[in-house]
Design a protein around this motif. Structure first.
Motif, PDB file in Angstrom:
ATOM      1  N   GLU A   1       0.823  -1.213   0.000  1.00 24.65           N
ATOM      2  CA  GLU A   1       0.000   0.000   0.000  1.00 24.65           C
ATOM      3  C   GLU A   1       0.857   1.264   0.000  1.00 24.65           C
ATOM      4  O   GLU A   1       0.391   2.336  -0.386  1.00 24.65           O
ATOM      5  CB  GLU A   1      -0.934   0.009   1.214  1.00 24.65           C
ATOM      6  N   ALA A   2       2.101   1.139   0.427  1.00 23.78           N
ATOM      7  CA  ALA A   2       3.014   2.285   0.431  1.00 23.78           C
ATOM      8  C   ALA A   2       3.713   2.461  -0.912  1.00 23.78           C
ATOM      9  O   ALA A   2       4.604   3.307  -1.037  1.00 23.78           O
ATOM     10  CB  ALA A   2       4.051   2.112   1.540  1.00 23.78           C
ATOM     11  N   GLY A   3       3.322   1.676  -1.905  1.00 28.32           N
ATOM     12  CA  GLY A   3       3.905   1.809  -3.231  1.00 28.32           C
ATOM     13  C   GLY A   3       5.127   0.951  -3.468  1.00 28.32           C
ATOM     14  O   GLY A   3       5.831   1.130  -4.467  1.00 28.32           O
ATOM     15  N   VAL A   4       5.394   0.011  -2.578  1.00 28.92           N
ATOM     16  CA  VAL A   4       6.542  -0.888  -2.747  1.00 28.92           C
ATOM     17  C   VAL A   4       6.180  -1.977  -3.752  1.00 28.92           C
ATOM     18  O   VAL A   4       5.164  -2.659  -3.603  1.00 28.92           O
ATOM     19  CB  VAL A   4       6.949  -1.520  -1.403  1.00 28.92           C
ATOM     20  N   LEU A   5       7.021  -2.139  -4.770  1.00 33.90           N
ATOM     21  CA  LEU A   5       6.775  -3.137  -5.807  1.00 33.90           C
ATOM     22  C   LEU A   5       7.801  -4.253  -5.709  1.00 33.90           C
ATOM     23  O   LEU A   5       9.006  -3.989  -5.624  1.00 33.90           O
ATOM     24  CB  LEU A   5       6.859  -2.488  -7.192  1.00 33.90           C
ATOM     25  N   PRO A   6       7.360  -5.509  -5.722  1.00 34.67           N
ATOM     26  CA  PRO A   6       8.312  -6.622  -5.725  1.00 34.67           C
ATOM     27  C   PRO A   6       9.146  -6.610  -6.997  1.00 34.67           C
ATOM     28  O   PRO A   6       8.691  -6.162  -8.053  1.00 34.67           O
ATOM     29  CB  PRO A   6       7.411  -7.864  -5.673  1.00 34.67           C
ATOM     30  N   GLU A   7      10.362  -7.096  -6.912  1.00 34.53           N
ATOM     31  CA  GLU A   7      11.221  -7.208  -8.090  1.00 34.53           C
ATOM     32  C   GLU A   7      11.217  -8.667  -8.519  1.00 34.53           C
ATOM     33  O   GLU A   7      11.912  -9.508  -7.939  1.00 34.53           O
ATOM     34  CB  GLU A   7      12.635  -6.721  -7.785  1.00 34.53           C
ATOM     35  N   ARG A   8      10.410  -8.948  -9.540  1.00 34.27           N
ATOM     36  CA  ARG A   8      10.209 -10.320  -9.996  1.00 34.27           C
ATOM     37  C   ARG A   8      10.155 -10.351 -11.513  1.00 34.27           C
ATOM     38  O   ARG A   8       9.834  -9.355 -12.164  1.00 34.27           O
ATOM     39  CB  ARG A   8       8.895 -10.898  -9.455  1.00 34.27           C
ATOM     40  N   CYS A   9      10.427 -11.512 -12.051  1.00 35.10           N
ATOM     41  CA  CYS A   9      10.170 -11.821 -13.453  1.00 35.10           C
ATOM     42  C   CYS A   9       9.230 -13.018 -13.445  1.00 35.10           C
ATOM     43  O   CYS A   9       9.675 -14.175 -13.399  1.00 35.10           O
ATOM     44  CB  CYS A   9      11.465 -12.142 -14.194  1.00 35.10           C
ATOM     45  N   GLY A  10       7.938 -12.733 -13.418  1.00 29.48           N
ATOM     46  CA  GLY A  10       6.968 -13.806 -13.245  1.00 29.48           C
ATOM     47  C   GLY A  10       7.113 -14.429 -11.870  1.00 29.48           C
ATOM     48  O   GLY A  10       7.060 -13.755 -10.848  1.00 29.48           O
ATOM     49  N   ARG A  11       7.371 -15.729 -11.845  1.00 24.84           N
ATOM     50  CA  ARG A  11       7.530 -16.434 -10.568  1.00 24.84           C
ATOM     51  C   ARG A  11       8.966 -16.395 -10.055  1.00 24.84           C
ATOM     52  O   ARG A  11       9.247 -16.866  -8.950  1.00 24.84           O
ATOM     53  CB  ARG A  11       7.070 -17.890 -10.726  1.00 24.84           C
ATOM     54  N   LEU A  12       9.870 -15.835 -10.840  1.00 23.84           N
ATOM     55  CA  LEU A  12      11.272 -15.766 -10.447  1.00 23.84           C
ATOM     56  C   LEU A  12      11.562 -14.449  -9.736  1.00 23.84           C
ATOM     57  O   LEU A  12      11.084 -13.386 -10.143  1.00 23.84           O
ATOM     58  CB  LEU A  12      12.177 -15.884 -11.674  1.00 23.84           C
ATOM     59  N   LEU A  13      12.359 -14.510  -8.679  1.00 22.23           N
ATOM     60  CA  LEU A  13      12.827 -13.304  -8.011  1.00 22.23           C
ATOM     61  C   LEU A  13      14.022 -12.756  -8.780  1.00 22.23           C
ATOM     62  O   LEU A  13      14.805 -13.520  -9.360  1.00 22.23           O
ATOM     63  CB  LEU A  13      13.240 -13.613  -6.571  1.00 22.23           C
TER      64      LEU A  13
END
Length: 323
Positions: free
Chosen positions: A245-257
């Motif tokens: 909710e604070a705008g943090v986006l995961p760094e992923r390529c699909g299911r891969l980190l």
């Protein structure tokens, strides 16, 4: 040069650490003949930090550990979210610095008992640091030990303490339908301007409050335990919701980190399969003209602005990309 001079992009989330808190927890952990009758505060501090880190890492949200001294020097400015694990001993200067961080637009997520004692271990009659009462829009009301959901890893003997049965905190308001499994402590609050977000039979056990340009979340338990010990899916989802909710986006390529290292027109992408089965993904590489698999020592063909990647269970590869 890429691996010698390259930099890892700064994380969006910080876990706040404190040497004062560590020593307080260490001193509060009895290892003598009465150890079983006293809570091992240091173990709880370490365990809940482990849970938060695991929760975020497995989602692809990278974390930095920021020490109290750095916080006092404004070191949280570049982070969207700061997490305050088991902050039972906390000085007035740090509390004020955290309030300023939130007022400037940051998001602070605190576990139970923020500033119940000062940095010297002296208890506050209010049960919470003044600056944090203002930040969270809430006051301390009650504190109880709660039982575990399986076995007995840390619960004190029931004949010595009043211990609540295993407790789940239910989401309220915009968090209705969510839940957080309570561990060790359940703290309830008197709301003074904030909004209830978690409840239990004893009252409000979680609060959010808009403060300045930012927001504070106060969770009345040790949230990290729910992931580190139980891998509780609902608790994990609730914790991630607050962060995202604070705008943090995961760094992923699909299911891969994905973990990156950057130098001039080159990047190294470490792709990690966190699953217990093989994963195949088409990894977008738009903007790059050449991609090499460092570990396999070969170039990968770019088709449709993507390269195919297959990783075994818990596998890792490293792509070197050039613009």
């Amino acid at each position: 040069e890429l691996f010698r001079y390259g930099k890892v992009p700064r994380a969006q989330v910080a876990i706040v650490t404190s040497e004062d808190l560590y020593h307080f927890a260490e001193a509060s952990s009895d290892t003598g003949p009465y150890a079983e009758a006293r809570p091992d505060a240091l173990r709880h501090l370490q365990h809940t930090i482990k849970g938060w880190h695991r929760c975020l890492w497995e989602e692809g949200v990278w974390v930095d550990f920021v020490e109290e001294k750095e916080v006092l020097e404004g070191g949280l400015k570049s982070y969207r979210v700061a997490i305050l694990p088991f902050p039972v001993a906390l000085g007035d200067e740090l509390a004020e610095a955290l309030r300023e961080y939130v007022a400037a637009g940051g998001t602070l997520i605190s576990e139970a008992c923020p500033g119940r004692a000062d940095r010297y271990g002296m208890a506050r009659l209010s049960g919470m640091a003044d600056a944090l009462m203002d930040l969270f829009g809430a006051e301390h009301e009650s504190l109880s030990l709660c039982g575990e959901w399986g076995g007995q890893m840390w619960s004190p003997p029931r004949e010595r303490y009043e211990v609540l049965p295993p407790t789940e905190l239910a989401g309220d308001g915009p968090y209705s339908g969510h839940a957080l499994r309570a561990s060790f402590y359940v703290e309830t609050y008197r709301v003074r301007g904030g909004r209830p977000i978690l409840r239990c039979d004893r009252g409000v056990a979680g609060v959010s409050n808009d403060h300045g340009r930012g927001r504070g979340f106060l969770l009345g338990t040790l949230a990290g335990h729910a992931v580190a010990t139980y891998d509780h899916a609902q608790s994990r989802a609730f914790m991630l919701k607050l962060v995202k909710e604070a705008g943090v986006l995961p760094e992923r390529c699909g299911r891969l980190l994905r973990r990156r290292r950057v130098w001039k027109d080159q990047e190294a992408w470490f792709l990690i399969n966190p699953l217990d089965r093989e994963v195949e993904e088409r990894v977008e590489v738009e903007g790059f003209r050449r991609v090499e698999d460092l570990l396999e020592g070969k170039s990968l063909p770019i088709k449709g602005k993507a390269v195919p990647i297959a990783l075994q269970a818990f596998g890792i590869c490293c792509l070197v990309l050039r613009r």
